[in-house]
Design a protein around this motif. Structure first.
Motif, PDB file in Angstrom:
ATOM      1  N   GLN A  71       4.395  44.805  26.724  1.00  0.00           N
ATOM      2  CA  GLN A  71       3.066  45.535  26.970  1.00  0.00           C
ATOM      3  C   GLN A  71       2.801  46.202  25.630  1.00  0.00           C
ATOM      4  OE1 GLN A  71       3.756  47.766  30.927  1.00  0.00           O
ATOM      5  NE2 GLN A  71       2.543  46.102  31.772  1.00  0.00           N
ATOM      6  N   ILE A  72       1.657  46.144  25.040  1.00  0.00           N
ATOM      7  CA  ILE A  72       1.497  46.765  23.961  1.00  0.00           C
ATOM      8  C   ILE A  72       0.257  47.896  23.937  1.00  0.00           C
ATOM      9  CG2 ILE A  72       0.505  46.029  21.489  1.00  0.00           C
ATOM     10  CD1 ILE A  72       2.059  43.349  21.693  1.00  0.00           C
ATOM     11  N   GLU A  73       0.338  48.696  23.338  1.00  0.00           N
ATOM     12  CA  GLU A  73      -1.082  49.779  23.164  1.00  0.00           C
ATOM     13  C   GLU A  73      -1.921  49.254  22.284  1.00  0.00           C
ATOM     14  OE1 GLU A  73       0.294  53.826  22.753  1.00  0.00           O
ATOM     15  OE2 GLU A  73       1.812  53.751  24.541  1.00  0.00           O
ATOM     16  N   LEU A  74      -3.211  49.262  22.738  1.00  0.00           N
ATOM     17  CA  LEU A  74      -4.180  48.584  21.812  1.00  0.00           C
ATOM     18  C   LEU A  74      -5.272  49.588  21.218  1.00  0.00           C
ATOM     19  CD1 LEU A  74      -5.672  45.308  23.633  1.00  0.00           C
ATOM     20  CD2 LEU A  74      -4.289  45.431  21.582  1.00  0.00           C
ATOM     21  N   ASP A  75      -4.889  51.055  21.323  1.00  0.00           N
ATOM     22  CA  ASP A  75      -5.727  51.982  21.048  1.00  0.00           C
ATOM     23  C   ASP A  75      -6.092  51.911  19.608  1.00  0.00           C
ATOM     24  OD1 ASP A  75      -6.455  53.609  23.785  1.00  0.00           O
ATOM     25  OD2 ASP A  75      -4.333  53.010  23.755  1.00  0.00           O
ATOM     26  N   SER A  76      -5.056  51.861  18.707  1.00  0.00           N
ATOM     27  CA  SER A  76      -5.051  51.974  17.483  1.00  0.00           C
ATOM     28  C   SER A  76      -5.608  50.673  16.776  1.00  0.00           C
ATOM     29  CB  SER A  76      -3.380  52.109  16.768  1.00  0.00           C
ATOM     30  OG  SER A  76      -3.030  53.241  17.091  1.00  0.00           O
ATOM     31  N   ALA A  77      -5.404  49.793  17.393  1.00  0.00           N
ATOM     32  CA  ALA A  77      -6.076  48.539  16.915  1.00  0.00           C
ATOM     33  C   ALA A  77      -7.665  48.653  17.018  1.00  0.00           C
ATOM     34  CB  ALA A  77      -5.572  47.185  17.572  1.00  0.00           C
ATOM     35  N   LEU A  78      -8.044  49.090  18.436  1.00  0.00           N
ATOM     36  CA  LEU A  78      -9.358  49.241  18.536  1.00  0.00           C
ATOM     37  C   LEU A  78      -9.968  50.488  17.884  1.00  0.00           C
ATOM     38  CD1 LEU A  78      -9.113  49.180  22.698  1.00  0.00           C
ATOM     39  CD2 LEU A  78      -9.888  47.441  21.352  1.00  0.00           C
ATOM     40  N   ALA A  79      -9.318  51.213  17.394  1.00  0.00           N
ATOM     41  CA  ALA A  79      -9.935  52.420  16.620  1.00  0.00           C
ATOM     42  C   ALA A  79     -10.065  51.785  15.163  1.00  0.00           C
ATOM     43  CB  ALA A  79      -8.921  53.448  16.354  1.00  0.00           C
ATOM     44  N   LEU A  80      -9.186  51.049  14.509  1.00  0.00           N
ATOM     45  CA  LEU A  80      -9.239  50.159  13.416  1.00  0.00           C
ATOM     46  C   LEU A  80     -10.581  49.253  13.587  1.00  0.00           C
ATOM     47  CD1 LEU A  80      -8.320  49.199  10.643  1.00  0.00           C
ATOM     48  CD2 LEU A  80      -7.011  47.610  11.592  1.00  0.00           C
ATOM     49  N   ARG A  81     -10.741  48.386  14.536  1.00  0.00           N
ATOM     50  CA  ARG A  81     -11.896  47.609  14.504  1.00  0.00           C
ATOM     51  C   ARG A  81     -13.282  48.392  14.670  1.00  0.00           C
ATOM     52  NH1 ARG A  81     -14.068  45.463  19.907  1.00  0.00           N
ATOM     53  NH2 ARG A  81     -15.356  43.685  19.098  1.00  0.00           N
ATOM     54  N   LYS A  82     -13.170  49.536  15.080  1.00  0.00           N
ATOM     55  CA  LYS A  82     -14.340  50.546  15.186  1.00  0.00           C
ATOM     56  C   LYS A  82     -14.643  50.843  13.573  1.00  0.00           C
ATOM     57  CE  LYS A  82     -16.654  54.257  17.371  1.00  0.00           C
ATOM     58  NZ  LYS A  82     -16.446  55.311  18.612  1.00  0.00           N
ATOM     59  N   GLY A 237      -0.918  60.548  29.320  1.00  0.00           N
ATOM     60  CA  GLY A 237      -2.155  60.267  28.750  1.00  0.00           C
ATOM     61  C   GLY A 237      -2.514  58.875  29.166  1.00  0.00           C
ATOM     62  N   ILE A 238      -4.090  58.592  28.934  1.00  0.00           N
ATOM     63  CA  ILE A 238      -4.611  57.129  29.183  1.00  0.00           C
ATOM     64  C   ILE A 238      -4.663  56.367  27.995  1.00  0.00           C
ATOM     65  CG2 ILE A 238      -6.587  56.098  30.260  1.00  0.00           C
ATOM     66  CD1 ILE A 238      -7.144  58.736  31.870  1.00  0.00           C
ATOM     67  N   LYS A 239      -3.858  55.077  28.066  1.00  0.00           N
ATOM     68  CA  LYS A 239      -3.798  54.259  27.182  1.00  0.00           C
ATOM     69  C   LYS A 239      -4.370  52.654  27.603  1.00  0.00           C
ATOM     70  CE  LYS A 239      -1.295  57.011  24.272  1.00  0.00           C
ATOM     71  NZ  LYS A 239      -1.765  57.488  23.282  1.00  0.00           N
ATOM     72  N   THR A 240      -4.881  52.132  26.527  1.00  0.00           N
ATOM     73  CA  THR A 240      -5.370  50.823  26.638  1.00  0.00           C
ATOM     74  C   THR A 240      -4.169  49.893  26.468  1.00  0.00           C
ATOM     75  OG1 THR A 240      -7.482  51.270  25.984  1.00  0.00           O
ATOM     76  CG2 THR A 240      -6.892  48.888  26.140  1.00  0.00           C
ATOM     77  N   ILE A 241      -3.579  49.105  27.594  1.00  0.00           N
ATOM     78  CA  ILE A 241      -2.266  48.382  27.439  1.00  0.00           C
ATOM     79  C   ILE A 241      -2.552  46.770  27.555  1.00  0.00           C
ATOM     80  CG2 ILE A 241      -0.036  48.118  28.514  1.00  0.00           C
ATOM     81  CD1 ILE A 241      -0.358  50.710  27.280  1.00  0.00           C
ATOM     82  N   MET A 242      -2.237  46.116  27.006  1.00  0.00           N
ATOM     83  CA  MET A 242      -2.298  44.760  26.815  1.00  0.00           C
ATOM     84  C   MET A 242      -0.953  43.957  27.204  1.00  0.00           C
ATOM     85  SD  MET A 242      -3.449  42.049  23.783  1.00  0.00           S
ATOM     86  CE  MET A 242      -1.818  42.188  22.903  1.00  0.00           C
ATOM     87  N   THR A 243      -0.793  42.988  28.166  1.00  0.00           N
ATOM     88  CA  THR A 243       0.170  42.221  28.487  1.00  0.00           C
ATOM     89  C   THR A 243       0.211  40.827  27.604  1.00  0.00           C
ATOM     90  OG1 THR A 243       0.451  43.313  30.458  1.00  0.00           O
ATOM     91  CG2 THR A 243       1.501  41.151  30.131  1.00  0.00           C
TER      92      THR A 243
END
Length: 277
Positions: A71-82, A237-243
């Motif tokens: 399970q991977i936290e995607l929040d940092s990747a989503l921030a980079l994309r933005k 906290g609330i994180k965006t988790i990808m499986t």
């Protein structure tokens, strides 16, 4: 007294069961015929679906699959994309970030980038990372290849995947553009799927099944420091988790190697600044 005893009727043994009892006749129930007004049609498979059915049946029956999930936290990747879209007018998808991360992880753990030769019973290590990306088309699933994926930047990967996917849906791919590859990624996140297991595409040794990111309440990691474990710091906290689930050929990849690959994948997506170097 003797007369009274003689006058009493002699005692007789009473049988415990009746020898004359008859077996019960089985009940006959008449079942009325079931009819339906619905109709159906047998649709023959096209050539592509016949090939898919044959190859994946062989894979599932002959290749020793095993599975490892992270399970991977995607929040940092989503921030980079933005940030890329806002500050540099560079638009990349989450799938592009995953492809780039997987390519670098394969470079770090080349055993997962290997292939198995059934005839010779040998494992081949590939010099290049050529990731196949699963694309759904009207005629079936096809896996066009992004050559030398680890040598491409995010913009190059994004442009290449868009071009391959468009021509795949139009049926305009050349055979060499979808035959081969050293590793495969199948992403169903855009369809609302959170996790699934994919079937290996031989002779490749592994395939990565990616689900969509889900907003999840995550406990704060405990730190052995009283000053850093204040009431505010310990709130969840609330994180965006990808499986992400790796299906691997046990003849080529063992469990610790699969764990190393998924750990590297996690590292690149958790620190996406490494993807733009």
């Amino acid at each position: 007294a003797a007369a009274a005893a003689a006058a009493a009727p002699a005692a007789t043994a009473t049988p415990t069961g009746s020898a004359t009892s008859t077996a019960k006749t089985p009940l006959v129930v008449a079942i009325p015929p079931i009819t339906t007004d619905s109709t159906y049609e047998d649709v023959p498979n096209n050539n592509m679906r016949k090939v898919i059915a044959k190859r994946l049946t062989e894979s599932k029956s002959q290749v020793p699959h095993f599975y490892a999930t992270v399970q991977i936290e995607l929040d940092s990747a989503l921030a980079l994309r933005k940030t890329l879209a806002t500050n540099h007018d560079v638009k990349v998808s989450v799938n592009d970030l995953i492809i780039r991360s997987a390519a670098l992880a394969l470079r770090d753990v080349p055993e997962v980038n290997g292939t198995y030769n059934v005839k010779s019973g040998t494992v081949s290590t590939n010099d290049t990372v050529d990731i196949s990306v699963a694309v759904a088309t009207p005629t079936g699933l096809i896996t066009p290849i992004v050559p030398t994926t680890d040598a491409l930047g995010l913009s190059d990967i994004s442009a290449k995947v868009k071009d391959l996917a468009t021509r795949a849906r139009d049926g305009k791919l050349a055979p060499e553009e979808y035959q081969g590859g050293t590793f495969c990624i199948s992403n169903l996140g855009m369809f609302g799927i959170t996790e699934f297991s994919a079937v290996i595409n031989p002779p490749q040794a592994a395939i990565l099944a990616v689900g969509g990111g889900v907003r999840t309440i995550v406990p704060t990691e405990w730190v052995d420091d009283e000053e850093k474990n204040g009431e505010n710091d310990r709130r969840p906290g609330i994180k965006t988790i990808m499986t992400a689930r790796l299906s691997a050929d046990r003849r080529v990849v063992d469990e610790p190697t699969a764990a190393l690959f998924l750990s590297a994948l996690n590292k690149y997506l958790a620190k996406p600044e490494l993807l733009v170097l």
